[in-house]
Design an enzyme around this catalytic site. Structure first.
Site, PDB file in Angstrom:
ATOM      1  N   SER A  69     -17.622  61.213  57.661  1.00  0.00           N
ATOM      2  CA  SER A  69     -16.351  60.867  57.276  1.00  0.00           C
ATOM      3  C   SER A  69     -15.197  61.158  58.307  1.00  0.00           C
ATOM      4  CB  SER A  69     -15.950  61.648  56.150  1.00  0.00           C
ATOM      5  OG  SER A  69     -16.988  61.320  55.060  1.00  0.00           O
TER       6      SER A  69
HETATM    7  N1  SAH Z   1     -20.076  63.956  54.290  1.00  0.00           N
HETATM    8  C1  SAH Z   1     -20.968  62.927  55.312  1.00  0.00           C
HETATM    9  C2  SAH Z   1     -20.675  61.548  54.635  1.00  0.00           C
HETATM   10  C3  SAH Z   1     -21.613  60.675  54.737  1.00  0.00           C
HETATM   11  S1  SAH Z   1     -21.665  59.026  54.110  1.00  0.00           S
HETATM   12  C4  SAH Z   1     -20.387  62.971  56.512  1.00  0.00           C
HETATM   13  O1  SAH Z   1     -19.247  63.293  56.913  1.00  0.00           O
HETATM   14  O2  SAH Z   1     -21.348  62.975  57.601  1.00  0.00           O
HETATM   15  C5  SAH Z   1     -22.031  59.304  52.603  1.00  0.00           C
HETATM   16  C6  SAH Z   1     -23.497  59.510  52.209  1.00  0.00           C
HETATM   17  O3  SAH Z   1     -23.729  59.538  50.843  1.00  0.00           O
HETATM   18  C7  SAH Z   1     -24.515  58.630  53.196  1.00  0.00           C
HETATM   19  O4  SAH Z   1     -25.166  59.560  53.827  1.00  0.00           O
HETATM   20  C8  SAH Z   1     -25.398  58.289  51.899  1.00  0.00           C
HETATM   21  O5  SAH Z   1     -26.693  57.905  52.285  1.00  0.00           O
HETATM   22  C9  SAH Z   1     -24.991  59.328  51.021  1.00  0.00           C
HETATM   23  N2  SAH Z   1     -25.546  58.593  49.560  1.00  0.00           N
HETATM   24  C10 SAH Z   1     -25.113  57.532  48.800  1.00  0.00           C
HETATM   25  N3  SAH Z   1     -25.565  57.672  47.620  1.00  0.00           N
HETATM   26  C11 SAH Z   1     -26.177  58.925  47.362  1.00  0.00           C
HETATM   27  C12 SAH Z   1     -26.886  59.356  46.283  1.00  0.00           C
HETATM   28  N4  SAH Z   1     -27.004  58.660  45.230  1.00  0.00           N
HETATM   29  N5  SAH Z   1     -27.197  60.598  46.399  1.00  0.00           N
HETATM   30  C13 SAH Z   1     -27.261  61.312  47.498  1.00  0.00           C
HETATM   31  N6  SAH Z   1     -26.432  60.832  48.607  1.00  0.00           N
HETATM   32  C14 SAH Z   1     -25.923  59.684  48.552  1.00  0.00           C
END
Ligand code: SAH
Length: 224
Positions: A69
């Site tokens: 993000s």
């Molecule tokens: N805060 C993280 C954001 C990653 S993007 C960063 O800054 O790196 C959002 C993430 O949510 C992705 O890695 C995706 O795989 C995960 N995601 C999507 N659906 C999900 C679920 N049901 N449970 C856990 N993770 C999930």
């Protein structure tokens, strides 16, 4: 929580610039949030080839078609959680583990869930390397929350959901906060904060945002 995260590294200047932007342009006012963002080495959470862009004002691609993000979003969501040193937090969508590290520096204990096995494994390894010990991370569907460790003072969801997942609000402490992007369209959401009151819930809208989809039982059922 380790206290030696403040690194003297080649990214100190861009990292300070990022924090100045957060404070002056984006009006992030929580001094603790700004402090930990000046301490956590974001360049260690992005793919090697994108290291030089780690402190830019945008999201960046990570493995499995996901994103780390934008720094502003990390700061804003963290600020909205209003964490205290004794807080217990649940994070859903740990991705790179960057947001997890930020939460771990502000709260007592962080429970994190990531759906993609490769990302969960890499995040785990990064957190370990940085000496962050107050995080328990698992791979799985976070839309069911993590009943074993509930209730939580804060829940942060880093992926967009069509509706507020019922298990998550039920796992909030009274006075606890859920921060989550909600949108009927998979490409755009509003940043929503739900506070559990003694009776019922209070919901606030903090405006438009764009996240990758939350895929799971109480989110999007597939990745269409
Ligand atoms: N805060 C993280 C954001 C990653 S993007 C960063 O800054 O790196 C959002 C993430 O949510 C992705 O890695 C995706 O795989 C995960 N995601 C999507 N659906 C999900 C679920 N049901 N449970 C856990 N993770 C999930």
């Amino acid at each position: 929580m380790p206290t030696n995260l403040k690194l003297k590294d080649e990214y100190e200047i861009p990292r300070e610039r990022m924090v100045t932007l957060l404070r002056e342009h984006y009006k992030i006012a929580d001094g603790n949030v700004l402090r930990v963002m000046s301490e956590v080495p974001r360049h260690l959470f992005v793919p090697e080839a994108l290291k030089s862009q780690a402190y830019k004002d945008n999201a960046l691609p990570i493995a499995a078609n996901q994103t780390i993000s934008q720094p502003f979003i990390v700061a804003r969501m963290t600020e909205l959680l209003e964490l205290a040193p004794e807080s217990k937090v649940l994070e859903i969508g740990a991705g790179s583990g960057y947001q997890t590290a930020i939460l771990a520096r502000l709260a007592n204990k962080v429970f994190a869930i990531e759906r993609v096995p490769q990302l969960a494994a890499e995040a785990q390894e990064r957190l370990q390397k940085l000496g962050i010990q107050n995080v328990t991370l698992r791979c799985g569907d976070g839309t069911n929350g993590w009943e074993t460790y509930a209730p939580f003072d804060g829940i942060l969801v880093a992926a967009g959901s069509p509706t507020i997942p019922e298990p998550l609000v039920n796992q909030l402490e009274i006075g606890g906060r859920l921060v989550i992007p909600i949108g009927q369209d998979q490409k755009s959401q509003n940043l929503i904060r739900v506070i559990r009151m003694p009776q019922g819930f209070q919901t606030e809208n903090f405006g438009a945002c764009a996240f990758v989809p939350l895929i799971g039982e109480h989110g999007w059922r597939n990745n269409q």
